[in-house]
Design a protein around this motif. Structure first.
Motif, PDB file in Angstrom:
ATOM      1  N   LEU A   1       0.842  -1.192   0.000  1.00 17.59           N
ATOM      2  CA  LEU A   1       0.000   0.000   0.000  1.00 17.59           C
ATOM      3  C   LEU A   1       0.875   1.238   0.000  1.00 17.59           C
ATOM      4  N   LEU A   2       0.465   2.229  -0.773  1.00 15.38           N
ATOM      5  CA  LEU A   2       1.252   3.451  -0.920  1.00 15.38           C
ATOM      6  C   LEU A   2       0.292   4.622  -0.940  1.00 15.38           C
ATOM      7  N   ILE A   3       0.664   5.707  -0.357  1.00 13.03           N
ATOM      8  CA  ILE A   3      -0.128   6.926  -0.522  1.00 13.03           C
ATOM      9  C   ILE A   3       0.771   7.994  -1.133  1.00 13.03           C
ATOM     10  N   VAL A   4       0.279   8.601  -2.206  1.00 15.37           N
ATOM     11  CA  VAL A   4       1.076   9.574  -2.956  1.00 15.37           C
ATOM     12  C   VAL A   4       0.231  10.822  -3.157  1.00 15.37           C
ATOM     13  N   ASN A   5       0.853  11.988  -3.156  1.00 13.61           N
ATOM     14  CA  ASN A   5       0.069  13.198  -3.420  1.00 13.61           C
ATOM     15  C   ASN A   5       0.105  13.571  -4.902  1.00 13.61           C
ATOM     16  N   ASN A   6      -0.576  14.679  -5.260  1.00 12.70           N
ATOM     17  CA  ASN A   6      -0.715  14.986  -6.683  1.00 12.70           C
ATOM     18  C   ASN A   6       0.558  15.549  -7.310  1.00 12.70           C
ATOM     19  N   THR A   7       1.624  15.676  -6.517  1.00 16.16           N
ATOM     20  CA  THR A   7       2.900  16.050  -7.130  1.00 16.16           C
ATOM     21  C   THR A   7       3.892  14.884  -7.063  1.00 16.16           C
ATOM     22  N   ASN A   8       3.320  13.684  -7.012  1.00 11.12           N
ATOM     23  CA  ASN A   8       4.098  12.442  -7.064  1.00 11.12           C
ATOM     24  C   ASN A   8       4.966  12.171  -5.834  1.00 11.12           C
ATOM     25  N   GLN A   9       4.672  12.871  -4.743  1.00 10.98           N
ATOM     26  CA  GLN A   9       5.466  12.657  -3.536  1.00 10.98           C
ATOM     27  C   GLN A   9       4.907  11.503  -2.722  1.00 10.98           C
ATOM     28  N   VAL A  10       5.790  10.617  -2.264  1.00 12.37           N
ATOM     29  CA  VAL A  10       5.351   9.487  -1.448  1.00 12.37           C
ATOM     30  C   VAL A  10       5.037   9.982  -0.049  1.00 12.37           C
ATOM     31  N   LEU A  11       3.768   9.796   0.378  1.00 13.84           N
ATOM     32  CA  LEU A  11       3.376  10.238   1.715  1.00 13.84           C
ATOM     33  C   LEU A  11       3.503   9.112   2.720  1.00 13.84           C
ATOM     34  N   ASP A  12       3.117   7.899   2.279  1.00 14.19           N
ATOM     35  CA  ASP A  12       3.229   6.757   3.184  1.00 14.19           C
ATOM     36  C   ASP A  12       3.389   5.480   2.363  1.00 14.19           C
ATOM     37  N   THR A  13       4.042   4.467   2.933  1.00 15.43           N
ATOM     38  CA  THR A  13       4.239   3.180   2.259  1.00 15.43           C
ATOM     39  C   THR A  13       4.453   2.103   3.298  1.00 15.43           C
ATOM     40  N   ASP A  14       3.944   0.862   3.016  1.00  9.39           N
ATOM     41  CA  ASP A  14       4.227  -0.213   3.976  1.00  9.39           C
ATOM     42  C   ASP A  14       5.414  -1.064   3.538  1.00  9.39           C
ATOM     43  N   ASP A  15       5.975  -0.751   2.395  1.00  7.39           N
ATOM     44  CA  ASP A  15       7.228  -1.383   1.940  1.00  7.39           C
ATOM     45  C   ASP A  15       7.215  -2.909   1.902  1.00  7.39           C
ATOM     46  N   SER A  16       6.036  -3.541   1.710  1.00  6.69           N
ATOM     47  CA  SER A  16       6.053  -5.006   1.725  1.00  6.69           C
ATOM     48  C   SER A  16       6.705  -5.599   0.476  1.00  6.69           C
ATOM     49  N   LEU A  17       6.574  -4.933  -0.643  1.00 10.31           N
ATOM     50  CA  LEU A  17       7.167  -5.488  -1.868  1.00 10.31           C
ATOM     51  C   LEU A  17       8.504  -4.832  -2.191  1.00 10.31           C
ATOM     52  N   PHE A  18       8.532  -3.542  -2.083  1.00  9.46           N
ATOM     53  CA  PHE A  18       9.779  -2.814  -2.336  1.00  9.46           C
ATOM     54  C   PHE A  18       9.823  -1.619  -1.396  1.00  9.46           C
ATOM     55  N   SER A  19      11.014  -1.207  -1.053  1.00  4.17           N
ATOM     56  CA  SER A  19      11.090  -0.080  -0.125  1.00  4.17           C
ATOM     57  C   SER A  19      11.327   1.204  -0.903  1.00  4.17           C
ATOM     58  N   ILE A  20      10.683   2.226  -0.432  1.00 10.30           N
ATOM     59  CA  ILE A  20      10.759   3.510  -1.103  1.00 10.30           C
ATOM     60  C   ILE A  20      10.677   4.594  -0.036  1.00 10.30           C
ATOM     61  N   LYS A  21      11.495   5.629  -0.237  1.00 10.87           N
ATOM     62  CA  LYS A  21      11.615   6.652   0.819  1.00 10.87           C
ATOM     63  C   LYS A  21      10.407   7.564   0.838  1.00 10.87           C
TER      64      LYS A  21
ATOM     65  N   GLY B   1       8.579  10.911   1.043  1.00  9.65           N
ATOM     66  CA  GLY B   1       9.003  12.238   0.598  1.00  9.65           C
ATOM     67  C   GLY B   1       9.688  12.237  -0.752  1.00  9.65           C
ATOM     68  N   SER B   2      10.059  11.033  -1.244  1.00  3.89           N
ATOM     69  CA  SER B   2      10.747  10.995  -2.553  1.00  3.89           C
ATOM     70  C   SER B   2       9.721  11.075  -3.694  1.00  3.89           C
ATOM     71  N   ASP B   3      10.233  11.410  -4.894  1.00  2.00           N
ATOM     72  CA  ASP B   3       9.370  11.469  -6.075  1.00  2.00           C
ATOM     73  C   ASP B   3       9.209  10.051  -6.624  1.00  2.00           C
ATOM     74  N   ILE B   4       7.966   9.590  -6.644  1.00  2.00           N
ATOM     75  CA  ILE B   4       7.761   8.182  -7.005  1.00  2.00           C
ATOM     76  C   ILE B   4       8.038   7.893  -8.478  1.00  2.00           C
ATOM     77  N   THR B   5       7.956   8.915  -9.339  1.00  2.00           N
ATOM     78  CA  THR B   5       8.256   8.670 -10.760  1.00  2.00           C
ATOM     79  C   THR B   5       9.736   8.351 -10.961  1.00  2.00           C
ATOM     80  N   ASP B   6      10.564   8.719  -9.987  1.00  2.00           N
ATOM     81  CA  ASP B   6      11.974   8.332 -10.089  1.00  2.00           C
ATOM     82  C   ASP B   6      12.153   6.841  -9.829  1.00  2.00           C
TER      83      ASP B   6
END
Ligand SMILES: Nc1nc2c(ncn2[C@@H]2O[C@H](COP(=O)(O)OP(=O)(O)OP(=O)(O)O)[C@@H](O)[C@H]2O)c(=O)[nH]1
Ligand SMILES: [Mg+2]
Lengths: 519, 164
Positions: free
Chosen positions: A16-36, A38-43
């Motif tokens: 599960l991931l929550i992202v805002n309308n400027t592609n910023q990661v707000l929250d993630t449970d990192d079960s499949l892959f880890s992602i920071k 506040g980072s830009d998810i399109t990266d």
């Protein structure tokens, strides 16, 4: 309790991931892959560029099936669901790892697509082959036709030359040239037939014919030839075969001629036998078996299978050496008649060719009333006759004009005018008086068919009724029919046989002679 | 940061969509056919005279039935690149029909028709055939030789910038 189980169950397969309308990661449970956070998810992956369009769409939820991503060097397949909160300007992404499922699907699609593509390619190749074959056949047909025209004039002039005063040696030479030219005509005809058979244009045309007469003329021809070679020609024709049968006489003749010529060619002593028989007394349709048996050189075993091969096949294997296309045509013709040509042979003992075709029995076994041709050669050649018939020839090719002029030169009864094309023919008819038209079918400006139609639809009754004889180098049945449809009364094939020509002219003049005409 | 635009590669399977993309992004080519299932996405920044643009290219699983395309794959696209296989007429026989279907559902998205694998065919024969079927292609390309690949993506990008 269930919630806990569910969590354990889905832990490693969903994220599960929550992202805002400027592609910023707000929250993630990192079960499949880890992602920071506040980072830009399109990266992380370009798929996530789609987020901006989620906010532009009215639908709250979307599902993206089977999205392929490379994660830590491994290919994964995810189903990704999105749920937009337009107010908060954020989106929840629910990512489900279905890699195993999709990998199986991949294998299935791989096999399926490959086999379909291979099938497409084979189909395309076949299509191209057919186009090429069609081209070859057309080419063959055209070339054969082109060769026929000059050949015909050679043969025609040889006949003319033959009738001039020549010594014995010159006559012999002409005989040889004539034979060779006739051979050439036969080869060209074979080529034409082959191209037609291969293109599927050759049709078997069943018509009523006089079987007795048909065999009689065959026997007459080959009796003579056998005699010349000091061979015995034996015929054994079943007396129980009805006189009038229904079949393709032309093609049957072609088959028998080919087989008999071969038999005579390869037999140096002994006999050639033609046996025709039937076992049936059926009133409508009987199987007729034809056997051509010789005591000739025979065919070596290893060639027995190749002698019938088509021109194309022989050529492919480099075996085509002018050895005659005859047998392959015979084979194909018998096949067209739903029959099968069989051969048995022993070297130095002889060969037997055998086939059985089903022929119809004509319900009308009565002789046709043949209108006897009134042909009195003296009437024609003698200058005693006062009336001269005026003949108009429509012909564009100069040698053919010359040839006709030669043929008519010895005839006292006729005078000949020449028109260069169909249009001229009609013009001449309107200007002068004629008794008969000889019409070449292929002419520039206006061809023979058109001219004939013009004549038949002419307002002048005399012109409308004039007899027309079609002349052509082509010999197909269709052309014959077309000529008839255009209102032509007779049809002659080049090279023109002078005897037949004058017989035909006489017959038509006799029939069509204007009653009160005085000229 | 440059603008990014979504492009979708469409067409029958095996026509070379993935190969074109790989040639464009990585400048490689393989004779082996690996079927794409679902969608595989790659991006590349294109430098144009005035501006830069990031193309986000969706390489979608090939199909001969366009009515079955998943709408989520096509959402937000700025351009469609319709690829056919010049060596297999069956892959372009239904172009008109499919494009009409797309035009109806996505009236504002431009579509470009690409005839790929031209290295396999006689160009005259192909052009005649296309003309006979009234197919107006934008480019003929070869992922194998690289012919027109860079050019076609660049031109699509340039057109997107113009319209932006
Ligand atoms: N000769 C030649 N072969 C090509 C060319 N482009 C692709 N191929 C070959 O065609 C086959 C299919 O290529 P892909 O790029 O996988 O086709 P696709 O359109 O992505 O197929 P799907 O993913 O199934 O829809 C592969 O074997 C490629 O090597 C080309 O320009 N010339
Ligand atoms: Mg692909």
């Amino acid at each position: 309790m269930l919630n806990k189980l569910r969590q354990e169950f889905l832990e490693n397969t969903t994220q599960l991931l929550i992202v805002n309308n400027t592609n910023q990661v707000l929250d993630t449970d990192d079960s499949l892959f880890s992602i920071k956070k506040g980072s830009d998810i399109t990266d992380f992956h370009p798929f996530f560029h789609v987020i901006s369009s989620l906010f532009e769409d009215d639908r709250k939820q979307q599902k993206f099936y089977c999205v392929q991503m490379e994660i830590k060097g491994k290919t994964c397949f995810f189903d990704i669901r999105s749920q937009v909160d337009f107010e908060k300007k954020q989106v929840v992404l629910f990512i489900e790892d279905l890699t195993d499922h999709y990998k199986t699907l991949h294998q299935i699609k791989q096999v399926r697509n490959e086999s379909i593509i291979n099938f497409n390619i084979t189909q395309e190749l076949n299509h191209q082959l057919n186009v090429e074959r069609g081209f070859k056949n057309k080419f063959l047909a055209n070339v054969s036709h082109e060769i026929r025209t000059p050949l015909n004039s050679i043969l025609g002039f040889l006949s003319v030359l033959e009738n001039t005063s020549l010594d014995r040696e010159q006559l012999d030479i002409i005989g040889i040239i004539k034979d060779s030219s006739k051979n050439l005509v036969a080869i060209v005809d074979d080529l034409l037939d082959i191209s037609k058979i291969e293109a599927g244009h050759l049709e078997i045309k069943n018509k009523r014919f006089d079987f007795k007469k048909f065999t009689k003329s065959l026997v007459k021809t080959y009796d003579l030839q056998a005699n010349e070679k000091r061979l015995q020609f034996v015929t054994d024709i079943g007396t129980n075969i009805p006189k009038f049968l229904i079949g393709d006489q032309l093609r049957l003749n072609q088959i028998l001629i080919n087989l008999l010529e071969n038999a005579l060619k390869y037999t140096h002593q002994g006999t050639v036998t033609l046996r025709i028989s039937t076992t049936s007394r059926n009133m409508r349709r009987i199987p007729v078996t034809f056997e051509i048996i010789d005591t000739g050189i025979g065919i070596p075993k290893e060639y027995l299978t190749t002698i019938f091969e088509s021109f194309t096949q022989l050529e492919k294997r480099g075996l085509f050496g002018g050895s005659g296309l005859g047998l392959s045509i015979v084979k194909q013709l018998t096949q067209l008649m739903d029959s099968n040509l069989e051969v048995s042979s022993k070297e130095n003992e002889g060969s037997t060719f055998k086939f059985t075709i089903s022929l119809g029995v004509s319900h009308d076994q009565k002789e046709e009333k043949e209108t006897p041709v009134i042909r009195n050669s003296e009437k024609r050649s003698g200058g005693s006759k006062k009336k001269k018939y005026r003949i108009l020839l429509g012909e564009d090719i100069e040698v053919n004009q010359l040839l006709m002029m030669r043929l008519f030169a010895d005839e006292g009864t006729y005078s000949l005018d020449i028109a260069k094309n169909g249009e001229q023919v009609v013009l001449f008819l309107e200007k002068y008086q004629y008794d008969l038209v000889l019409m070449d079918l292929s002419m520039p400006v206006m061809d023979g068919y058109d001219a004939a139609m013009r004549i038949r639809n002419h307002t002048d009754k005399k012109i409308k009724k004039i007899p027309i004889v079609a002349l052509t180098a082509r010999t197909t049945e269709e052309e014959r029919d077309e000529a008839k449809e255009c209102g032509m009364n007779a049809y002659l094939t080049k090279p023109i046989n002078s005897d037949l020509l004058f017989k035909t002219i006489d017959r038509l003049l006799h029939r069509y002679k204007p009653k009160k005409e005085k000229n | 940061m440059s603008v990014s635009k979504k492009i979708v590669l469409l067409g029958h399977f095996g026509v070379g969509k993935s190969s074109l993309l790989r040639r464009f992004v990585e400048n490689t080519f393989s004779e082996n056919y690996t079927v794409t299932i679902g969608v595989h996405i790659m991006k590349k920044e294109v430098h144009l005279e005035k501006d830069n643009i990031t193309l986000v290219i969706w390489d979608v699983e090939g199909t001969d039935d366009f009515t079955k395309y998943r709408s989520s794959y096509l959402m937000g696209a700025s351009s469609f690149i319709y690829v056919f296989d010049a060596s297999r007429p069956i892959t372009y026989g239904d172009i008109k029909y499919n494009l009409e279907h797309l035009k109806e559902k996505y009236p504002h998205v431009s579509a470009h028709i690409i005839g790929n694998k031209v290295d396999l065919v006689d160009p005259d024969v192909l052009l005649n055939d296309l003309k006979a079927q009234d197919i107006q292609h934008s480019y003929l390309s070869s992922a194998k030789t690289g012919e027109n690949v860079e050019l076609l993506f660049k031109n699509v990008a340039a057109q997107l910038l113009e319209n932006a």
